[in-house]
Scaffold this motif. Sequence first.
Motif, PDB file in Angstrom:
ATOM      1  N   PRO A 252       0.814  -1.217   0.000  1.00 23.95           N
ATOM      2  CA  PRO A 252       0.000   0.000   0.000  1.00 23.95           C
ATOM      3  C   PRO A 252       0.841   1.258   0.000  1.00 23.95           C
ATOM      4  O   PRO A 252       1.873   1.323   0.644  1.00 23.95           O
ATOM      5  CB  PRO A 252      -0.788  -0.124   1.308  1.00 23.95           C
ATOM      6  CG  PRO A 252       0.100  -0.929   2.203  1.00 23.95           C
ATOM      7  CD  PRO A 252       0.807  -1.887   1.303  1.00 23.95           C
ATOM      8  N   THR A 253       0.411   2.212  -0.762  1.00 21.82           N
ATOM      9  CA  THR A 253       0.996   3.563  -0.714  1.00 21.82           C
ATOM     10  C   THR A 253      -0.045   4.582  -0.294  1.00 21.82           C
ATOM     11  O   THR A 253       0.268   5.751  -0.189  1.00 21.82           O
ATOM     12  CB  THR A 253       1.546   3.944  -2.094  1.00 21.82           C
ATOM     13  OG1 THR A 253       0.483   3.854  -3.044  1.00 21.82           O
ATOM     14  CG2 THR A 253       2.663   3.020  -2.509  1.00 21.82           C
ATOM     15  N   THR A 254      -1.277   4.164  -0.099  1.00 19.48           N
ATOM     16  CA  THR A 254      -2.354   5.052   0.362  1.00 19.48           C
ATOM     17  C   THR A 254      -3.080   4.345   1.492  1.00 19.48           C
ATOM     18  O   THR A 254      -2.751   3.224   1.881  1.00 19.48           O
ATOM     19  CB  THR A 254      -3.340   5.351  -0.776  1.00 19.48           C
ATOM     20  OG1 THR A 254      -3.960   4.141  -1.177  1.00 19.48           O
ATOM     21  CG2 THR A 254      -2.645   5.976  -1.966  1.00 19.48           C
ATOM     22  N   THR A 255      -4.071   4.982   2.020  1.00 23.70           N
ATOM     23  CA  THR A 255      -4.856   4.426   3.120  1.00 23.70           C
ATOM     24  C   THR A 255      -6.117   3.765   2.603  1.00 23.70           C
ATOM     25  O   THR A 255      -7.123   3.739   3.275  1.00 23.70           O
ATOM     26  CB  THR A 255      -5.217   5.541   4.113  1.00 23.70           C
ATOM     27  OG1 THR A 255      -5.931   6.557   3.406  1.00 23.70           O
ATOM     28  CG2 THR A 255      -4.001   6.126   4.776  1.00 23.70           C
ATOM     29  N   SER A 256      -6.080   3.204   1.387  1.00 19.80           N
ATOM     30  CA  SER A 256      -7.250   2.522   0.862  1.00 19.80           C
ATOM     31  C   SER A 256      -7.464   1.216   1.622  1.00 19.80           C
ATOM     32  O   SER A 256      -6.586   0.712   2.310  1.00 19.80           O
ATOM     33  CB  SER A 256      -7.088   2.260  -0.633  1.00 19.80           C
ATOM     34  OG  SER A 256      -5.948   1.442  -0.846  1.00 19.80           O
ATOM     35  N   LYS A 257      -8.628   0.624   1.460  1.00 18.58           N
ATOM     36  CA  LYS A 257      -8.973  -0.609   2.151  1.00 18.58           C
ATOM     37  C   LYS A 257      -8.194  -1.774   1.568  1.00 18.58           C
ATOM     38  O   LYS A 257      -8.058  -1.883   0.353  1.00 18.58           O
ATOM     39  CB  LYS A 257     -10.479  -0.850   2.022  1.00 18.58           C
ATOM     40  CG  LYS A 257     -10.950  -2.102   2.716  1.00 18.58           C
ATOM     41  CD  LYS A 257     -12.441  -2.257   2.530  1.00 18.58           C
ATOM     42  CE  LYS A 257     -12.922  -3.558   3.152  1.00 18.58           C
ATOM     43  NZ  LYS A 257     -14.388  -3.742   2.981  1.00 18.58           N
TER      44      LYS A 257
ATOM     45  N   ASP B  30      -4.051   3.050  12.885  1.00 17.54           N
ATOM     46  CA  ASP B  30      -3.569   3.289  11.528  1.00 17.54           C
ATOM     47  C   ASP B  30      -2.049   3.120  11.502  1.00 17.54           C
ATOM     48  O   ASP B  30      -1.333   3.781  12.254  1.00 17.54           O
ATOM     49  CB  ASP B  30      -3.977   4.690  11.091  1.00 17.54           C
ATOM     50  CG  ASP B  30      -3.580   4.965   9.645  1.00 17.54           C
ATOM     51  OD1 ASP B  30      -3.260   3.991   8.935  1.00 17.54           O
ATOM     52  OD2 ASP B  30      -3.610   6.138   9.234  1.00 17.54           O
ATOM     53  N   ALA B  31      -1.576   2.253  10.628  1.00 17.61           N
ATOM     54  CA  ALA B  31      -0.133   2.017  10.488  1.00 17.61           C
ATOM     55  C   ALA B  31       0.313   2.186   9.050  1.00 17.61           C
ATOM     56  O   ALA B  31       1.369   1.669   8.654  1.00 17.61           O
ATOM     57  CB  ALA B  31       0.216   0.613  10.986  1.00 17.61           C
ATOM     58  N   SER B  32      -0.452   2.903   8.260  1.00 16.17           N
ATOM     59  CA  SER B  32      -0.143   3.010   6.824  1.00 16.17           C
ATOM     60  C   SER B  32       0.911   4.052   6.529  1.00 16.17           C
ATOM     61  O   SER B  32       1.487   4.041   5.437  1.00 16.17           O
ATOM     62  CB  SER B  32      -1.431   3.353   6.056  1.00 16.17           C
ATOM     63  OG  SER B  32      -1.943   4.604   6.501  1.00 16.17           O
ATOM     64  N   ASN B  33       1.208   4.956   7.447  1.00 23.99           N
ATOM     65  CA  ASN B  33       2.142   6.046   7.166  1.00 23.99           C
ATOM     66  C   ASN B  33       3.444   5.922   7.947  1.00 23.99           C
ATOM     67  O   ASN B  33       4.127   6.910   8.203  1.00 23.99           O
ATOM     68  CB  ASN B  33       1.494   7.395   7.489  1.00 23.99           C
ATOM     69  CG  ASN B  33       0.352   7.701   6.546  1.00 23.99           C
ATOM     70  OD1 ASN B  33       0.409   7.347   5.373  1.00 23.99           O
ATOM     71  ND2 ASN B  33      -0.688   8.329   7.056  1.00 23.99           N
ATOM     72  N   GLY B  34       3.778   4.708   8.370  1.00 26.41           N
ATOM     73  CA  GLY B  34       5.059   4.512   9.031  1.00 26.41           C
ATOM     74  C   GLY B  34       5.028   4.746  10.525  1.00 26.41           C
ATOM     75  O   GLY B  34       6.050   4.567  11.196  1.00 26.41           O
ATOM     76  N   HIS B  35       3.905   5.154  11.109  1.00 25.00           N
ATOM     77  CA  HIS B  35       3.782   5.321  12.553  1.00 25.00           C
ATOM     78  C   HIS B  35       2.441   4.739  12.980  1.00 25.00           C
ATOM     79  O   HIS B  35       1.626   4.360  12.136  1.00 25.00           O
ATOM     80  CB  HIS B  35       3.898   6.794  12.948  1.00 25.00           C
ATOM     81  CG  HIS B  35       2.909   7.677  12.283  1.00 25.00           C
ATOM     82  ND1 HIS B  35       3.093   8.170  11.010  1.00 25.00           N
ATOM     83  CD2 HIS B  35       1.693   8.141  12.702  1.00 25.00           C
ATOM     84  CE1 HIS B  35       2.052   8.910  10.668  1.00 25.00           C
ATOM     85  NE2 HIS B  35       1.180   8.907  11.680  1.00 25.00           N
ATOM     86  N   TYR B  36       2.207   4.681  14.275  1.00 22.28           N
ATOM     87  CA  TYR B  36       1.047   3.996  14.831  1.00 22.28           C
ATOM     88  C   TYR B  36       0.246   4.990  15.676  1.00 22.28           C
ATOM     89  O   TYR B  36       0.780   5.583  16.635  1.00 22.28           O
ATOM     90  CB  TYR B  36       1.486   2.808  15.688  1.00 22.28           C
ATOM     91  CG  TYR B  36       2.331   1.804  14.935  1.00 22.28           C
ATOM     92  CD1 TYR B  36       1.746   0.701  14.325  1.00 22.28           C
ATOM     93  CD2 TYR B  36       3.707   1.973  14.826  1.00 22.28           C
ATOM     94  CE1 TYR B  36       2.510  -0.221  13.620  1.00 22.28           C
ATOM     95  CE2 TYR B  36       4.481   1.062  14.122  1.00 22.28           C
ATOM     96  CZ  TYR B  36       3.882  -0.025  13.520  1.00 22.28           C
ATOM     97  OH  TYR B  36       4.630  -0.920  12.825  1.00 22.28           O
TER      98      TYR B  36
END
Length: 438
Positions: A291-296, A377-383
């Motif tokens: 993933p590169t976005t927060t899509s499902k 949310d863990a999609s951007n490298g942090h939690y």
Amino acid sequence: MLQQILDEMWIDPELLAELDESQKQTLFCKMREEQIRRWRIWDEQNPVPTTISRKPGQKHVDFLLDAEGDPWTWVMGEHEDDKSIETILEEEAREAARQLAEKEAHNLRLTMEAELTELLELNKKQREEIEVAEQKLETEDIYCSADQLRINFKPLNAPSNINNNISIPGFKRDALQEISFNKPHKVSQRVAQWEIRMMEERTSEIYKKLQKKKMDAAKEAEEAENKQEHLWREQQRKAKEAETQMREIARRAREEHRRSMLEVEKPNNAGETANLPPSLPPRKDNGCFLPTTTSKPPNKDAILEWFRSSQVTRKAGLDPNTNSIAPWFHGLITRQEAESLLLAQPAGSFLVRVSERIWGYAISYRDIDRCKHYLIDASNGHYQFLGTNQISHNTLGDLVTYHGARPITAIGGELLGRPCHRIKPLPPPFQALSIRAR
């Protein structure tokens, strides 16, 4: 993910169930703003036509226009000659009473005419009998006693089958007297006068009854309205109390977020703060989906590939103290499986699972009366938890440790106290954590 929801104007019910109340309210406001924006764009692209084209011969309605060119309207009560609503209602009531009284008088008059006709026929018959008796007396001896005359002469009597209750006794008595003197024209006059008098009296009587009935109905309506007003005020009071409670919950949540943002966040091992700039998850060149976005996430295979590619290197699911797989980490399990595990645990127990709805995780927490679920949310490298003004952490273990001392929400007071241990071993994709730790 928020942009995808706004584009589709639809959210998965299971994903919505995992959001808390403040996140649901924020999402509703965003969707409402997007809806209004689309309405405005549609209105600009589709203006309302000023003139309506009609086909030849098509039926239409033309309104009478006033001096200013607007449709002419008449509002009752504005003109000086207009009657008030009270006057109109009173006139209608009197007219209804008059019509009813006229109908009753007509029926009684027919009955009275029948009775008087019977009296006239009886009077005529008795007169014929008297004439026959007089002729008989002339042929007989003119000398007779007074008692004999009294026996021969029978006075005029009214028939026994006439109902004396249908009219005034004085009128019946006068009618009988007029018939006795053979004056039927005066009888008709008396019938007409009696009919007029009786109709006036009945009109007044019926009008009073109608007014009394109207007053009783108005009183009952007023009592019902007062009762309904009381119930409405009680419902309004309860609604205001509920609204005040919701406002207080929202206010406390805002204060908690503001306080959390002002606090000094714990530094990491490299001396940097926990609020690192967001970074994209790693990608591969071998065609694997990352993933590169927060899509499902599209499926479970994509989730496992994402976990192997980006989360194993970040030691997600490891205990920061022992550097081994944390007892609270259960890998990729469903919401129902998490709840079945927590139902047998005491309040305060929790577990962390990989989410199937977002690129991240979910904390399932056992409360006193139910299980709660919070998305991470863990999609951007942090939690961090979903929502605005949330504290971000470098690792998943840091987030769990942080909320072991501070509640997830100020209202619920959810402290991650007792981990729920695994019953079954982790699947092979998650066993790479322990190998990576060594």
